[in-house]
Scaffold this active site. Sequence first.
Site, short mmCIF file in Angstrom:
data_model
loop_
_atom_site.label_atom_id
_atom_site.label_comp_id
_atom_site.label_asym_id
_atom_site.label_seq_id
_atom_site.Cartn_x
_atom_site.Cartn_y
_atom_site.Cartn_z
N CYS A 2 67.64 46.81 84.25
CA CYS A 2 67.17 48.07 83.77
C CYS A 2 67.39 49.33 84.52
CB CYS A 2 65.75 48.26 83.61
SG CYS A 2 65.18 46.89 82.46
N ARG A 27 73.61 47.05 87.74
CA ARG A 27 72.06 46.37 87.86
C ARG A 27 71.91 45.39 86.70
NH1 ARG A 27 68.32 49.83 90.53
NH2 ARG A 27 66.63 48.90 89.53
N TRP A 72 67.25 45.37 80.27
CA TRP A 72 67.61 43.96 80.44
C TRP A 72 66.33 43.38 79.97
CZ3 TRP A 72 65.56 39.61 83.05
CH2 TRP A 72 66.62 38.59 83.14
N ASN A 98 60.94 50.96 82.98
CA ASN A 98 61.22 49.89 84.04
C ASN A 98 60.08 49.28 84.68
OD1 ASN A 98 63.90 50.56 83.64
ND2 ASN A 98 64.33 51.17 86.01
N GLY A 99 59.85 47.72 84.41
CA GLY A 99 58.95 47.06 84.92
C GLY A 99 58.17 46.38 83.93
N GLU A 452 74.07 28.06 99.46
CA GLU A 452 74.67 29.29 99.41
C GLU A 452 75.75 29.07 98.56
OE1 GLU A 452 73.43 31.99 98.81
OE2 GLU A 452 75.29 33.63 98.98
N LYS A 456 76.56 30.66 94.68
CA LYS A 456 77.71 31.38 93.99
C LYS A 456 78.58 30.82 92.75
CE LYS A 456 77.22 34.76 96.56
NZ LYS A 456 75.75 34.47 96.39
N GLU A 459 76.30 31.00 89.73
CA GLU A 459 75.98 32.17 89.04
C GLU A 459 77.10 32.88 88.52
OE1 GLU A 459 75.19 34.81 92.98
OE2 GLU A 459 74.45 35.62 91.04
N HIS A 475 69.34 9.56 99.58
CA HIS A 475 68.07 9.30 99.17
C HIS A 475 67.87 9.74 97.63
CE1 HIS A 475 66.50 8.44 103.23
NE2 HIS A 475 67.37 9.28 103.64
N LYS A 571 71.23 42.71 89.05
CA LYS A 571 71.63 42.87 90.26
C LYS A 571 70.23 42.88 91.21
CE LYS A 571 74.21 43.69 94.02
NZ LYS A 571 74.54 42.47 94.57
C1 AGP Z 1 73.02 36.58 94.79
O1 AGP Z 1 74.40 36.28 94.75
C2 AGP Z 1 72.12 36.96 93.76
N1 AGP Z 1 72.60 37.69 92.71
C3 AGP Z 1 70.60 36.68 93.92
O2 AGP Z 1 70.19 35.62 94.39
C4 AGP Z 1 69.83 37.82 94.96
O3 AGP Z 1 70.40 37.50 96.10
C5 AGP Z 1 68.66 37.97 94.82
O4 AGP Z 1 68.06 38.30 93.48
C6 AGP Z 1 67.77 38.73 95.53
O5 AGP Z 1 68.14 40.02 95.60
P1 AGP Z 1 67.68 41.19 96.55
O6 AGP Z 1 68.67 40.47 97.88
O7 AGP Z 1 68.29 42.41 96.13
O8 AGP Z 1 66.36 41.12 97.15
#
Ligand code: AGP
Length: 576
Positions: A2, A27, A72, A98-99, A452, A456, A459, A475, A571
């Site tokens: 948002c 965002r 969003w 927003n919120g 990590e 990636k 996502e 396991h 974002k």
């Molecule tokens: C990262 O690639 C992601 N888009 C997501 O996990 C992100 O790191 C997470 O939402 C935390 O965001 P921030 O670092 O702005 O707090």
Amino acid sequence: MCGIVGYIGSKTDIKNALETLKKLEYRGYDSAGVAFVKRGKIQCFKRVGQINNLIETIGKKSAKICICHTRWATHGKATEENAHPIMSYNNNFSVVHNGIIENYKYLKAKIGAEKFSTSTDTEVICNLLEYLKGDTISRVIECESLLEGSYASLIIDKCNKYIYAIKNKSPMYIACGKKGTTIASDISCLNAEYFYNLPDHTVAKINKKEITFYSNGNIIDLPLCKNIHNFESNDLGQYKTYMQKEIAETNKTISNIVELYSSSNNYINENIFKGIKNVILTGCGTAYHACCLGANWIQKNLKIPASAYIASELRYSEPILDDSSLMVLVSQSGETADTLAAGELAKDKGCRIITITNVGYSTLANLADVCLPLCAGAEIAVASTKAYAAMLAVLYLLSHATSGFIKSLQNLKEICQKFNSDNISKDIVKKVINSKRVFFIGRLDDGVTASEGALKLKEIAYIDACGYFAGELKHGTIALIENDVVVIAIITNPNLKQKTLNAVEEVVSRGAEVIIITNDKSITGYTTIFIDTAIDEELNSLLSVYPLQKLACEVSLSLGFNPDKPRNLAKSVTVE
Ligand code: AGP
């Protein structure tokens, strides 16, 4: 997640405000809208999808005041009806928000559910304004006092004289320019030297010439803040996508960090850990992975018990927090709701708080005793890349706060030229695309990098991927290994190299395709991406994640996706 932009000034094309709103596209959003007053009536235009759809609809319409929003969807589907601005039941007020309003059901029942026509929680704000008595400012003040939850909201009425802003736990900034005043939920879109940062539970009444701030119904003064938000150009330059550009900016980010943290000991110094008996690091998603490595390094280098928590779990898991605890909040955006909730809990418990963030004026930065900047510049792509490297770099420096700090800066500087600039081979991209699922494995720090790498790929390329500590395979997960499965092994720790190679052999013998990311040239016989070696082993995590970020990006592009704007993701996740 948002975005809000409001403009009040001379009559201007609404398109200009929408162009400012476009700067918040990164965002994440699924609908956009704008409201303004024409001939004594509030007009509201909304479109599902891109802001450009709205710009086309608006054409050359102009107004002195307008409020715009990208939504969003949280409460209610992504439809025009649920898009903001939302009109009150008698069309006297229009609101963007927003919120999440947590007591919206209670307030809705109080106002009368039959007066509501959307599925949003936001509608309760405008209907409350309609329901309350008095002039607009008294209604706005009373309305703000009745809301529970998080909100950054702009309100207009038919008088067309003011924009009203209310705020709690969600950012809102106001910048006065020569021609008019712009209000926005994200400082990155405000092109102004000075701005006001609205505190929680403050109401602002804004017209072209002046702004009045209210707290508990009383007029208050607010200081002007200088905008040091010195983000470099957001142009793509030679790159097709922001993700590619931002990965390539990693070495510059690390140099910025070395420069800043060498220039002053106001950021990291031995006092940070004075009297501290335990360290809790917390964040979400990629930031959480950075916390895991940070916890390993702090415990190892400073000999203080340190653990990483997923921020959304932290406040429900009763961690040991008191005035001898240090809470490290890690967040690119500085606005992640769950990380903020963890920070608030830490504050209540009297902990010392450090925020590591890319946005110096963010809510998380304001909450902390010490804010450690990430120096990454704007990160537009939803997937965090250079900011992740920056988080690791700052956490690495932090873990040397009490001894060897200068050496740690040198070690960091030394890796700047070591990021592997080779393109990921087509063959490797093809292997991943043709796989049924992908497992990433590694030991200790490499195990975190594995998680990590998997995040990636999930996502931005929508491929079923999982990160595991290699010792865990046997396991349970090994039952899923068969033909058409790809296993990506990260090996940078010489002591555990053979252990991970044992796991690799086990998956090869069950039909998996293996790709190895390593700095060990003696590893042969597999499809391999070789990386350089850092002087300090801990920094290998920055070098090994780099090709994994590039791989995810290449796979996403090859599958025809836009890695900058993955589906369903925002974002900055500003709601729980
Ligand atoms: C990262 O690639 C992601 N888009 C997501 O996990 C992100 O790191 C997470 O939402 C935390 O965001 P921030 O670092 O702005 O707090």
